[in-house]
Design an enzyme around this catalytic site. Structure first.
Site, mmCIF file in Angstrom:
data_model
loop_
_atom_site.group_PDB
_atom_site.id
_atom_site.type_symbol
_atom_site.label_atom_id
_atom_site.label_comp_id
_atom_site.label_asym_id
_atom_site.label_seq_id
_atom_site.Cartn_x
_atom_site.Cartn_y
_atom_site.Cartn_z
ATOM 1 N N THR A 182 51.099 35.303 35.103
ATOM 2 C CA THR A 182 49.913 35.321 36.417
ATOM 3 C C THR A 182 48.967 34.386 35.824
ATOM 4 O OG1 THR A 182 48.447 36.952 34.771
ATOM 5 C CG2 THR A 182 49.787 37.852 36.083
ATOM 6 N N TRP A 440 29.582 50.226 49.631
ATOM 7 C CA TRP A 440 30.196 49.160 49.199
ATOM 8 C C TRP A 440 30.099 48.064 50.474
ATOM 9 C CZ3 TRP A 440 31.631 48.884 44.575
ATOM 10 C CH2 TRP A 440 31.881 50.164 43.973
#
Length: 538
Positions: A182, A440
């Site tokens: 990654t 959020w």
């Protein structure tokens, strides 16, 4: 049913049997393009396998590639795994510290290195504990000066290799074939191993019309690097289907890509949105013949609707967003217009193409929160989790496995909603969500809204600590050429028509560039660090 093994060896045999005269176009420098047939490719790939075995490659050994998108790298994509060894595609843009870590962690014993990248490997060689041989990939037999004794010329090895080498016929489909790490934003990169079975099934999926639609008739240009998640599987699929491959090589520019698309009549290409932003800028300055393109695939980060709209309507180039991760080989979902969308308005269609799309066949996805799987209402957020035959089950020799792999699922860390049509829409990473006053806010939605304005080239929104609201959004904007900071009030007015009032960023700051990872994703951790001293007005 016959119990036959799904291994990559069959791809090489198929392409040389049915499509021996189809072409691979490989750019290895600014002024050098190679043209070889799939028959040439198959011969060279077997010679490479034989040569690597002669210098010590064995079944299960890790062989690292440190290379651009070019034909020698493609040969390694098959020569190494088709003998039972494992190809580790090393990200050439990593810092030395991370390169040392992943080469040592993977235990690479042989490295295949493009000659113009050799200096980087030479610099870190004293810290590489497992590397025994290095093969230099170059258009000539010349070797660079080096203190390392076990140095070989790729082309010389092939010239000396026998013509009658055959791949083993007893490989198990569950054998490791390849691995990538990654592109870490924090800590060291994590290793992901891919099996023959997973890569074969993934490659076949790329031939589905609602996926990439690759076929023998395709001319595929993988802009996404071959060191990044198997170049999204495009090299494997192209070889299997007999598609013409165009490999852009080192240090390409938007102009280079446009030239290749026009001259080679490319039908399919794929890369991160920042690549297509650059291509779009070039096309707007100097229109070119892009009529051969049947699909541009974009992934790695969200594609702004304005970018999709310009490609599809202004230039008539079909543009699809895709979603995946290093851990998923990578394709999980593709945004395509289904039959029920035929009568939708153009705005609704662009909105659908801006999502991460429908989950592809054989893969399962769920979006879950504390109440379980979220409804397909396009509003309720949760974490995306994935499972399927080309989804990894663990990180390679890494205790961080327990954070991501649970109950037979890969927990992605991506926050998403599910639209009524079933499309996945990523709203943020768990670490990038902005929580303001207990609610959020999606940074991705704010970024897309900002990038719909003509003055904005790129935009990234991050959370800034706030005494009253806990966090508030701060927008960091890169302007298009010809605009200056006086456009700030206009941007705020424009954004106010797109998002809820309490989502509005408390400020817009202008920056020269948005920091990015080695594969072109916004590096918000770095941006947050750059802005750590920025003070919002309470």
């Amino acid at each position: 049913m016959m119990d036959t093994q799904l291994v990559l060896n069959g791809f090489v045999k198929r392409v040389e049997t049915y499509f021996p005269h189809k072409e691979i176009v490989s750019r290895t420098s600014a002024d050098k393009i190679h043209r070889l047939t799939y028959k040439d490719f198959a011969t060279r790939t077997r010679k490479l396998a034989s040569a690597l075995e002669k210098i010590g490659m064995t079944k299960g050994m890790k062989v690292g590639s440190f290379a651009w998108n070019q034909h020698r790298h493609l040969e390694a994509y098959f020569a190494v795994p088709c003998t039972g060894a494992v190809l580790h595609m090393i990200n050439i843009r990593l810092a030395d510290e991370h390169l040392e870590y992943i080469i040592n962690h993977a235990q690479d014993e042989i490295l295949l290195v493009d000659i113009d990248l050799f200096e980087t490997i030479e610099r870190i060689l004293p810290k590489l504990t497992t590397v025994k041989q290095i093969v230099v990939m170059s258009d000539s037999d010349d070797l660079p000066e080096s203190q390392f004794s076990a140095l070989y010329s790729y082309e010389k090895l092939l010239a000396e290799a026998p013509d009658d080498y055959q791949f083993p016929t007893d490989l198990d489909e569950n054998l490791p074939a390849a691995m990538c790490y990654t592109s870490a934003t924090t800590g060291f990169p994590k290793g992901v191993v891919y099996t023959h079975r997973g890569l074969v099934l993934h490659a076949i999926n790329l031939g589905l019309v609602d996926s990439f639609g690759l076929s023998e008739r395709s001319v595929a240009l993988p802009v996404v690097p071959m060191f990044h998640v198997n170049a999204w599987g495009i090299p494997f699929a192209s070889v299997n289907f007999g598609a013409k491959l165009v490999l852009p090589g080192p240090n390409f520019t938007s102009h280079t890509l446009i030239d290749l698309i026009e001259e080679e009549r490319v039908t399919f290409t794929a890369g991160v949105p920042t690549i297509w932003m650059g291509v779009l800028q070039e096309l707007e300055k100097t229109p070119r013949d892009m009529s051969s393109l049947e699909m541009v695939a974009a992934g790695g980060s969200a594609s702004p609707p304005a970018l999709i709209q310009k490609f599809t309507h202004k230039f008539g180039i079909p543009y699809k967003t895709v979603y995946g991760m290093t851990e998923t080989s990578p394709i999980v979902s593709v945004a395509a217009l289904t039959s029920e969308m035929d009568d939708w308005s153009e705005e609704e269609k662009i909105a659908a193409l801006s999502t991460q799309g429908l989950t592809v066949p054989l893969i399962e996805t769920e979006i879950i929160n504390e109440d379980g799987e979220v409804p397909a209402d396009g509003q309720t957020m949760g974490e995306l989790r994935i499972r399927g035959p080309w989804i990894s089950s663990e990180y390679y020799n890494d205790e961080r496995t327990i954070d991501a792999y649970r109950d037979g699922w890969l927990y992605t860390g991506d926050i998403a909603v599910r639209t009524p049509q079933g499309n996945i829409k990523i709203t943020d990473r768990t670490k990038d969500l902005i929580k303001s006053g207990g609610e959020w806010i999606s940074s991705v939605d704010l970024e897309n809204a900002l990038m719909a304005h003509d003055a904005v080239f790129e935009a990234a929104v991050i959370a800034i600590p706030h005494i009253k609201w806990q966090e508030r959004p701060l927008a960091c904007v890169v302007l298009q050429e010809g605009y200056d900071t006086s456009v700030k009030d206009e941007l705020k007015t424009f954004l106010a028509t797109q998002v809820a009032k309490w989502w509005m960023p408390d400020d817009i700051v202008f920056v020269r560039e948005i920091p990015k990872t080695s594969v072109g994703k916004f590096l918000k951790a770095k941006l947050r660090d750059d802005m750590k001293d920025y003070q919002l007005t309470p």
